[in-house]
Design a protein around this motif. Structure first.
Motif, PDB file in Angstrom:
ATOM      1  N   ILE A  94       0.841  -1.203   0.000  1.00 37.18           N
ATOM      2  CA  ILE A  94       0.000   0.000   0.000  1.00 37.18           C
ATOM      3  C   ILE A  94       0.871   1.246   0.000  1.00 37.18           C
ATOM      4  CG2 ILE A  94      -1.622   1.346   1.401  1.00 37.18           C
ATOM      5  CD1 ILE A  94      -2.883  -1.388   2.187  1.00 37.18           C
ATOM      6  N   ARG A  95       1.899   1.268   0.825  1.00 38.41           N
ATOM      7  CA  ARG A  95       2.807   2.424   0.872  1.00 38.41           C
ATOM      8  C   ARG A  95       3.546   2.580  -0.455  1.00 38.41           C
ATOM      9  NH1 ARG A  95       5.325   2.377   6.964  1.00 38.41           N
ATOM     10  NH2 ARG A  95       3.307   2.205   8.004  1.00 38.41           N
ATOM     11  N   SER A  96       3.966   1.469  -1.017  1.00 34.00           N
ATOM     12  CA  SER A  96       4.648   1.520  -2.314  1.00 34.00           C
ATOM     13  C   SER A  96       3.716   2.063  -3.389  1.00 34.00           C
ATOM     14  CB  SER A  96       5.135   0.120  -2.688  1.00 34.00           C
ATOM     15  OG  SER A  96       5.787   0.133  -3.922  1.00 34.00           O
ATOM     16  N   LEU A  97       2.463   1.650  -3.358  1.00 31.63           N
ATOM     17  CA  LEU A  97       1.471   2.150  -4.301  1.00 31.63           C
ATOM     18  C   LEU A  97       1.258   3.649  -4.122  1.00 31.63           C
ATOM     19  CD1 LEU A  97      -0.626   1.366  -6.487  1.00 31.63           C
ATOM     20  CD2 LEU A  97      -2.258   1.095  -4.629  1.00 31.63           C
ATOM     21  N   LEU A  98       1.209   4.114  -2.881  1.00 31.26           N
ATOM     22  CA  LEU A  98       1.030   5.539  -2.617  1.00 31.26           C
ATOM     23  C   LEU A  98       2.216   6.355  -3.140  1.00 31.26           C
ATOM     24  CD1 LEU A  98      -0.476   5.479   0.982  1.00 31.26           C
ATOM     25  CD2 LEU A  98      -1.617   6.219  -1.110  1.00 31.26           C
ATOM     26  N   VAL A 131      11.874   1.496  -2.288  1.00 31.92           N
ATOM     27  CA  VAL A 131      12.723   1.706  -1.113  1.00 31.92           C
ATOM     28  C   VAL A 131      12.053   2.565  -0.042  1.00 31.92           C
ATOM     29  CG1 VAL A 131      14.894   2.754  -0.346  1.00 31.92           C
ATOM     30  CG2 VAL A 131      14.851   1.363  -2.403  1.00 31.92           C
ATOM     31  N   LEU A 132      11.385   3.642  -0.433  1.00 31.67           N
ATOM     32  CA  LEU A 132      10.808   4.566   0.553  1.00 31.67           C
ATOM     33  C   LEU A 132       9.837   3.911   1.527  1.00 31.67           C
ATOM     34  CD1 LEU A 132      10.310   7.962  -1.318  1.00 31.67           C
ATOM     35  CD2 LEU A 132      11.951   7.392   0.457  1.00 31.67           C
ATOM     36  N   ARG A 138      11.116   3.825   8.047  1.00 34.57           N
ATOM     37  CA  ARG A 138      10.140   4.124   9.092  1.00 34.57           C
ATOM     38  C   ARG A 138      10.371   5.522   9.628  1.00 34.57           C
ATOM     39  NH1 ARG A 138       6.079   0.830   8.588  1.00 34.57           N
ATOM     40  NH2 ARG A 138       6.704  -1.322   8.590  1.00 34.57           N
ATOM     41  N   ILE A 139       9.310   6.298   9.682  1.00 38.01           N
ATOM     42  CA  ILE A 139       9.358   7.636  10.255  1.00 38.01           C
ATOM     43  C   ILE A 139       8.496   7.595  11.508  1.00 38.01           C
ATOM     44  CG2 ILE A 139       8.796  10.073   9.914  1.00 38.01           C
ATOM     45  CD1 ILE A 139       9.245   9.571   6.900  1.00 38.01           C
ATOM     46  N   GLY A 140       9.043   7.980  12.652  1.00 33.80           N
ATOM     47  CA  GLY A 140       8.347   7.862  13.923  1.00 33.80           C
ATOM     48  C   GLY A 140       7.353   8.973  14.179  1.00 33.80           C
TER      49      GLY A 140
END
Length: 169
Positions: free
Chosen positions: A9-13, A48-49, A53-55
């Motif tokens: 899902i994140r890769s798609l975004l 890759v992005l 992880r961003i906290g």
């Protein structure tokens, strides 16, 4: 399984955002080298992005506190529900757009291979030369060069177009 789904899902975004920027700002510009670099880099970034992880998690940062969402102040639990609903709606929209783009691409590829089947095709050195009367020729796709039927490949202008399309292949 949940983390793999989250990654997709994140890769798609990320891919959708980068593709959207390309369509709005770069497509049709005569910076072919930069556009190719951008498209290749966007694929790498989309892979890759999502792994980074961003906290920062604003709807879980202050449990029990009120949240501000779209200029409206919400109580803690309701704010979390609203934030989760917005995220689900965003993911659903991105999934629909991604599915539509994937379907559109698949239809175009199927049309190209149907065109290749209907046309005269001869195997050349490292590519297939497909002679057709379809509008928009010459163009290339993968190892296929779609060429105007009856166009002389020895003509000076046609040689330049052939060299250009072979550079794509």
């Amino acid at each position: 399984m949940d983390s793999l789904l989250s990654y997709f899902i994140r890769s798609l975004l990320v891919s959708g955002l980068l593709t959207g920027y390309y369509v709005l700002a770069l497509r049709g510009k005569r910076m072919h080298g930069f556009n190719r670099f951008y498209l290749l880099a966007s694929v790498a970034l989309a892979l890759v992005l999502p792994l980074i992880r961003i906290g920062w998690d604003p709807w879980r940062a202050h449990r029990g506190a009120s949240h501000v969402l779209g200029g409206m102040q919400l109580p803690g639990a309701a704010g979390q529900d609203a934030a989760h609903l917005l995220i689900r709606i965003s993911i659903g929209l991105c999934t629909l757009v991604g599915a539509a783009l994937l379907t559109s691409s698949a239809i175009r590829i199927i049309r190209l291979y149907r065109l290749k089947r209907r046309s005269f095709c001869r195997s050349m050195d490292g590519y297939d030369l497909v002679e057709t009367d379809a509008p928009g020729t010459p163009f290339s796709f993968l190892r296929n060069l779609f060429w105007r039927q009856g166009a002389d490949t020895e003509d000076a202008v046609n040689r330049k177009m052939l060299a250009h399309e072979l550079a794509h292949i």
